[in-house]
Design a protein around this motif. Structure first.
Motif, PDB file in Angstrom:
ATOM      1  N   GLY A 160       0.819  -1.211   0.000  1.00  0.00           N
ATOM      2  CA  GLY A 160       0.000   0.000   0.000  1.00  0.00           C
ATOM      3  C   GLY A 160       0.850   1.256   0.000  1.00  0.00           C
ATOM      4  O   GLY A 160       0.577   2.217  -0.742  1.00  0.00           O
ATOM      5  N   GLY A 161       1.913   1.256   0.803  1.00  0.00           N
ATOM      6  CA  GLY A 161       2.806   2.412   0.851  1.00  0.00           C
ATOM      7  C   GLY A 161       3.505   2.649  -0.475  1.00  0.00           C
ATOM      8  O   GLY A 161       3.664   3.792  -0.919  1.00  0.00           O
ATOM      9  N   GLY A 162       3.927   1.569  -1.135  1.00  0.00           N
ATOM     10  CA  GLY A 162       4.590   1.699  -2.428  1.00  0.00           C
ATOM     11  C   GLY A 162       3.687   2.290  -3.492  1.00  0.00           C
ATOM     12  O   GLY A 162       4.106   3.143  -4.286  1.00  0.00           O
ATOM     13  N   LEU A 163       2.434   1.849  -3.524  1.00  0.00           N
ATOM     14  CA  LEU A 163       1.476   2.373  -4.502  1.00  0.00           C
ATOM     15  C   LEU A 163       1.188   3.851  -4.264  1.00  0.00           C
ATOM     16  O   LEU A 163       1.119   4.650  -5.210  1.00  0.00           O
ATOM     17  CB  LEU A 163       0.181   1.561  -4.442  1.00  0.00           C
ATOM     18  N   LEU A 164       1.037   4.236  -3.011  1.00  0.00           N
ATOM     19  CA  LEU A 164       0.771   5.641  -2.695  1.00  0.00           C
ATOM     20  C   LEU A 164       1.975   6.526  -3.031  1.00  0.00           C
ATOM     21  O   LEU A 164       1.821   7.660  -3.498  1.00  0.00           O
ATOM     22  CB  LEU A 164       0.400   5.779  -1.218  1.00  0.00           C
TER      23      LEU A 164
END
Length: 382
Positions: A160-164
């Motif tokens: 999730g952090g990577g996508l954001l």
């Protein structure tokens, strides 16, 4: 192009990360094997419908903005998945991802195809497919390994952090295709689908992903069945054969030149894929590792060639034709992740494998409708 390929990798990580964790999640939430498999089916189901709509919208809207918005919301959904306190919440998060992922994938294919010259289209789409393979592998492998040595929730927090973090980089992409002011409707879909070769390519995509989704969804349960002490890390390594798909997808252009046409390349891939599918009948965990290499090689030789075919068949309607292909592809995956599971639960692994192998005969028959070695499309793809 680098940012687009990174986005492709992360989107496919999001799509497949739960797959090696299905036995673990089934135990944690007290659900059956077939119900746990809904975490895959629930995401693939919208993927079989939404791309057509997105393909139509992308004829008018900015592919860059659609891509960035879908990636941001997909990142949020990963965090929701990690925080889920019930199987229902997991399922709802996966359904939301199934709505967002086709928006991202259709935008990616449209954006990538619109940035390259016709003579480089097949090679560029092969690079895109290689990125999808890498994402599918990393999503499964990292989720399994992180779960085994840390916690299953951590994998989805990281994803999730990577996508954001990627979202603002996508908003700064240049060269976005201007919207098409012409009115686009369902008649356009029918007209594109009726073009020679489009329906055949879509049917092949449907058939091969039906088989692929069936075997890879229930493979973790088969591994545990063969060796009950099998952990998430071993299951994750089973997907290492996926990396063969990267090599094959990138080499698909050379293989097409060697074979003489895209149709011959697809038929070669289908033959390899069928032999490997039958190889899963061998009741041995080490054999599964070896078979996966050949299985993924055959699958991605077909899938590495098909996007170049459909884009060459409808260069004036790439948003629509990409939507049609992705919809057909994931419709096969949706049914493949669900229907064969009924056979597996009630009859067994051998019956399931034998049944799904029949779908590859359907794909082989459909390959007769692809452009031949002397067609203009085939020359463009090579």
């Amino acid at each position: 192009m680098t940012r687009l390929l990174v986005a492709t990798v992360l989107v496919f990580c999001a799509l497949y990360a739960p797959q090696p964790l299905l036995p673990l999640l089934a135990d944690l939430y007290g659900v059956s094997e077939t119900r746990a498999a809904l975490l895959i089916t629930a995401t693939l189901l919208p993927l079989s419908i939404a791309p057509i709509l997105y393909g139509l919208w992308l004829e008018r809207l900015s592919a860059r903005r659609v891509l960035a918005g879908a990636v941001a919301l997909l990142g949020v959904s990963q965090i929701v998945f990690a925080l889920a306190d019930s199987f229902t919440v997991l399922l709802v998060a996966r359904i939301a991802q199934g709505i967002l992922i086709p928006a991202a994938l259709t935008a990616l294919m449209t954006f990538i195809a619109g940035r390259v010259a016709a003579e480089r289209l097949a090679a560029t789409m092969a690079a895109y497919v290689a990125a999808t393979v890498l994402g599918g592998f990393l999503g499964r492998a990292l989720a399994g390994l992180i779960s085994a040595y840390w916690s299953w929730e951590a994998a989805f927090w990281l994803l999730g952090g990577g996508l954001l973090a990627l979202t603002p980089l996508l908003l700064r992409l240049d060269g976005d295709q201007p919207p098409n002011a012409a009115r686009i409707n369902w008649r356009t879909c029918r007209e594109v689908f009726a073009r020679p070769g489009v329906a055949a390519t879509c049917l092949i995509g449907f058939s091969v992903f039906f088989v692929f989704a069936a075997l890879l969804t229930y493979l973790p349960f088969r591994a545990v069945q063969l060796r009950p002490e099998t952990g998430e890390d071993t299951i994750a390594l089973l997907y290492a054969g996926y990396l063969m798909g990267i090599v094959v997808a990138l080499a698909s252009g050379r293989i097409t030149r060697w074979s003489g046409s895209a149709r011959a390349t697809v038929r070669l891939g289908l033959g390899v894929f069928l032999l490997a599918t039958l190889g899963f009948l061998v009741p041995s965990l080490p054999a599964l590792f070896a078979v996966m290499l050949v299985f993924c090689g055959g699958m991605f030789l077909v899938h590495g060639t098909a996007p170049g075919i459909v884009n060459a068949l409808a260069p004036d309607r790439r948003g629509v034709v990409n939507g049609l292909y992705i919809a057909a592809y994931y419709a096969g995956g949706t049914l493949g992740a669900w229907l064969p599971g009924i056979l597996y639960a009630h009859i067994g692994w051998a019956a399931m494998v034998s049944a799904v192998a029949l779908m590859l005969l359907v794909a082989t028959a459909a390959s007769r409708g692809l452009p031949g070695p002397h067609s203009s499309q085939s020359k463009a793809e090579s």
